[in-house]
Scaffold this motif. Sequence first.
Motif, PDB file in Angstrom:
ATOM      1  N   GLY A  32       0.840  -1.188   0.000  1.00 42.61           N
ATOM      2  CA  GLY A  32       0.000   0.000   0.000  1.00 42.61           C
ATOM      3  C   GLY A  32       0.869   1.229   0.000  1.00 42.61           C
ATOM      4  O   GLY A  32       2.040   1.158   0.333  1.00 42.61           O
ATOM      5  N   LYS A  33       0.293   2.361  -0.384  1.00 39.50           N
ATOM      6  CA  LYS A  33       1.082   3.587  -0.446  1.00 39.50           C
ATOM      7  C   LYS A  33       1.023   4.311   0.903  1.00 39.50           C
ATOM      8  O   LYS A  33      -0.014   4.287   1.563  1.00 39.50           O
ATOM      9  N   LEU A  34       2.132   4.923   1.280  1.00 38.99           N
ATOM     10  CA  LEU A  34       2.170   5.709   2.509  1.00 38.99           C
ATOM     11  C   LEU A  34       2.797   7.050   2.177  1.00 38.99           C
ATOM     12  O   LEU A  34       3.987   7.119   1.858  1.00 38.99           O
ATOM     13  N   CYS A  35       1.974   8.077   2.205  1.00 35.17           N
ATOM     14  CA  CYS A  35       2.491   9.382   1.773  1.00 35.17           C
ATOM     15  C   CYS A  35       1.761  10.494   2.503  1.00 35.17           C
ATOM     16  O   CYS A  35       0.591  10.354   2.855  1.00 35.17           O
ATOM     17  N   SER A  36       2.436  11.602   2.690  1.00 33.51           N
ATOM     18  CA  SER A  36       1.827  12.781   3.298  1.00 33.51           C
ATOM     19  C   SER A  36       1.109  13.629   2.252  1.00 33.51           C
ATOM     20  O   SER A  36       0.507  14.643   2.593  1.00 33.51           O
ATOM     21  N   PHE A  37       1.208  13.250   0.996  1.00 35.89           N
ATOM     22  CA  PHE A  37       0.429  13.849  -0.092  1.00 35.89           C
ATOM     23  C   PHE A  37      -0.475  12.754  -0.672  1.00 35.89           C
ATOM     24  O   PHE A  37      -0.271  11.566  -0.411  1.00 35.89           O
ATOM     25  N   ASN A  38      -1.414  13.192  -1.481  1.00 31.77           N
ATOM     26  CA  ASN A  38      -2.257  12.248  -2.218  1.00 31.77           C
ATOM     27  C   ASN A  38      -2.472  12.853  -3.607  1.00 31.77           C
ATOM     28  O   ASN A  38      -3.573  13.278  -3.960  1.00 31.77           O
ATOM     29  N   CYS A  39      -1.386  12.905  -4.371  1.00 27.67           N
ATOM     30  CA  CYS A  39      -1.397  13.634  -5.649  1.00 27.67           C
ATOM     31  C   CYS A  39      -2.373  12.997  -6.629  1.00 27.67           C
ATOM     32  O   CYS A  39      -2.426  11.768  -6.748  1.00 27.67           O
ATOM     33  N   ILE A  40      -3.055  13.852  -7.359  1.00 27.32           N
ATOM     34  CA  ILE A  40      -4.038  13.342  -8.317  1.00 27.32           C
ATOM     35  C   ILE A  40      -3.358  12.643  -9.488  1.00 27.32           C
ATOM     36  O   ILE A  40      -4.006  11.956 -10.267  1.00 27.32           O
ATOM     37  N   TYR A  41      -2.019  12.821  -9.604  1.00 29.05           N
ATOM     38  CA  TYR A  41      -1.278  12.191 -10.707  1.00 29.05           C
ATOM     39  C   TYR A  41      -0.397  11.037 -10.243  1.00 29.05           C
ATOM     40  O   TYR A  41       0.395  10.501 -11.021  1.00 29.05           O
ATOM     41  N   CYS A  42      -0.491  10.630  -8.977  1.00 32.09           N
ATOM     42  CA  CYS A  42       0.466   9.672  -8.410  1.00 32.09           C
ATOM     43  C   CYS A  42       0.422   8.321  -9.144  1.00 32.09           C
ATOM     44  O   CYS A  42      -0.640   7.708  -9.257  1.00 32.09           O
ATOM     45  N   GLU A  43       1.602   7.878  -9.589  1.00 38.58           N
ATOM     46  CA  GLU A  43       1.664   6.605 -10.326  1.00 38.58           C
ATOM     47  C   GLU A  43       1.378   5.404  -9.427  1.00 38.58           C
ATOM     48  O   GLU A  43       1.151   4.298  -9.913  1.00 38.58           O
ATOM     49  N   TRP A  46      -4.118   6.165  -5.357  1.00 38.01           N
ATOM     50  CA  TRP A  46      -4.525   7.013  -4.234  1.00 38.01           C
ATOM     51  C   TRP A  46      -3.897   6.519  -2.935  1.00 38.01           C
ATOM     52  O   TRP A  46      -3.714   5.318  -2.737  1.00 38.01           O
ATOM     53  N   THR A  47      -3.606   7.457  -2.032  1.00 37.69           N
ATOM     54  CA  THR A  47      -3.139   7.116  -0.696  1.00 37.69           C
ATOM     55  C   THR A  47      -4.303   6.509   0.065  1.00 37.69           C
ATOM     56  O   THR A  47      -5.393   7.077   0.065  1.00 37.69           O
ATOM     57  N   ALA A  48      -4.071   5.340   0.726  1.00 37.12           N
ATOM     58  CA  ALA A  48      -5.155   4.692   1.474  1.00 37.12           C
ATOM     59  C   ALA A  48      -5.486   5.550   2.694  1.00 37.12           C
ATOM     60  O   ALA A  48      -4.599   6.040   3.370  1.00 37.12           O
ATOM     61  N   ASN A  88       6.781   3.521  -2.894  1.00 35.99           N
ATOM     62  CA  ASN A  88       5.344   3.620  -2.617  1.00 35.99           C
ATOM     63  C   ASN A  88       5.019   4.735  -1.629  1.00 35.99           C
ATOM     64  O   ASN A  88       4.391   4.505  -0.601  1.00 35.99           O
ATOM     65  N   GLY A  89       5.446   5.935  -1.919  1.00 35.59           N
ATOM     66  CA  GLY A  89       5.113   7.040  -1.033  1.00 35.59           C
ATOM     67  C   GLY A  89       6.297   7.929  -0.749  1.00 35.59           C
ATOM     68  O   GLY A  89       7.197   8.069  -1.574  1.00 35.59           O
ATOM     69  N   GLU A  90       6.301   8.528   0.435  1.00 36.44           N
ATOM     70  CA  GLU A  90       7.270   9.561   0.784  1.00 36.44           C
ATOM     71  C   GLU A  90       8.409   8.978   1.632  1.00 36.44           C
ATOM     72  O   GLU A  90       8.209   8.641   2.806  1.00 36.44           O
ATOM     73  N   SER A 121      11.494  13.580  -3.014  1.00 40.40           N
ATOM     74  CA  SER A 121      10.684  13.846  -1.817  1.00 40.40           C
ATOM     75  C   SER A 121       9.657  14.928  -2.117  1.00 40.40           C
ATOM     76  O   SER A 121       9.895  15.816  -2.943  1.00 40.40           O
ATOM     77  N   ASN A 122       8.549  14.884  -1.375  1.00 37.34           N
ATOM     78  CA  ASN A 122       7.548  15.945  -1.540  1.00 37.34           C
ATOM     79  C   ASN A 122       7.815  17.133  -0.619  1.00 37.34           C
ATOM     80  O   ASN A 122       7.013  18.066  -0.570  1.00 37.34           O
ATOM     81  N   ALA A 123       8.906  17.083   0.133  1.00 41.11           N
ATOM     82  CA  ALA A 123       9.376  18.215   0.961  1.00 41.11           C
ATOM     83  C   ALA A 123       8.524  18.464   2.204  1.00 41.11           C
ATOM     84  O   ALA A 123       8.746  19.459   2.900  1.00 41.11           O
ATOM     85  N   LEU A 143      13.248  17.980  -4.504  1.00 39.86           N
ATOM     86  CA  LEU A 143      12.073  18.332  -3.699  1.00 39.86           C
ATOM     87  C   LEU A 143      10.961  18.905  -4.571  1.00 39.86           C
ATOM     88  O   LEU A 143      11.197  19.768  -5.425  1.00 39.86           O
ATOM     89  N   LYS A 144       9.768  18.452  -4.270  1.00 37.90           N
ATOM     90  CA  LYS A 144       8.593  18.811  -5.086  1.00 37.90           C
ATOM     91  C   LYS A 144       8.043  20.187  -4.714  1.00 37.90           C
ATOM     92  O   LYS A 144       7.895  20.516  -3.541  1.00 37.90           O
ATOM     93  N   LEU A 145       7.724  20.959  -5.752  1.00 35.38           N
ATOM     94  CA  LEU A 145       6.990  22.217  -5.571  1.00 35.38           C
ATOM     95  C   LEU A 145       6.095  22.380  -6.795  1.00 35.38           C
ATOM     96  O   LEU A 145       6.525  22.851  -7.833  1.00 35.38           O
TER      97      LEU A 145
END
Length: 258
Positions: A32-43, A46-48, A88-90, A121-123, A143-145
């Motif tokens: 499963g994905k573990l991320c502090s973002f849930n980008c609409i384009y994430c390959e 969606w973040t659970a 799978n995430g950040e 990283s999503n920073a 870092l993502k911006l």
Amino acid sequence: MATALFDDIIFGPVRSRRLGLSLGVNLLPLDGKLCSFNCIYCECGWTAGDGAKPRFNSREDVRRLLGEKLREMTAAGMPPDVITFAGNGEPTMHPEFEQIIDDAIALRDGICPAAKVSVLSNATMVGREGVRRALLRVDNNILKLDSAFDETVRLIDNPQGSYTVAGTVANMKLFEGRLIIQTMFLRGECGGQRVDNTTEREVGAWLELVREIGPQKVMIYTIDRDTPCPTLEKVAVEDLRRIAARVEALGIGCSVAG
Ligand code: SF4
């Protein structure tokens, strides 16, 4: 093709559009994905939102498996150009991120010293000193911006906790230029709302932040594979090149992956 998770701690190598022959390291759960973002384009999809306890891969497993793969690739005469922390995430959410980066650098130095170490990283965690220390030791601190506007970041990246562009930019400035900014440009519609971070308002404000932050380099790209929100559009490479030219006019190199 649907969005997909990485099912291993070490994945690839893959020929990356941006980084060369890249061996991936996934510190996040395999199921499963573990991320502090849930980008609409994430390959990765969606973040659970099930509140499940995070299951990070152990530092020991990462060190052992990365060492084995680097030795195997080097023995075959194909060492990676880059060891890339993504998956799978950040990656910076891992509680032992700093120690794992030190392990990876030690393995790289001992086995394939020409390889770079990169972190995508999503920073969101760069407010933590340990995360910043680790990112300052890697070759490519990416870092993502995605926008200069909080409302656009909410639309595109869906931050899971408190997030402000101003706070993120302030933390980025702490790197004193030792960072690469990475930005996804896209257009389309998601959840009934128009999304477009390529308008003049968006690009002009984003360029102003890029100038303030003063990164080593900027990487811009657009959608390449399936996205969890299916109604997004790729941005034409000519449009990306026009944005890149404006970054370069600031005296900052900019790569384009269309
Ligand atoms: S930051 Fe990366 S991993 Fe997280 S949701 Fe966005 S694209 Fe996916």
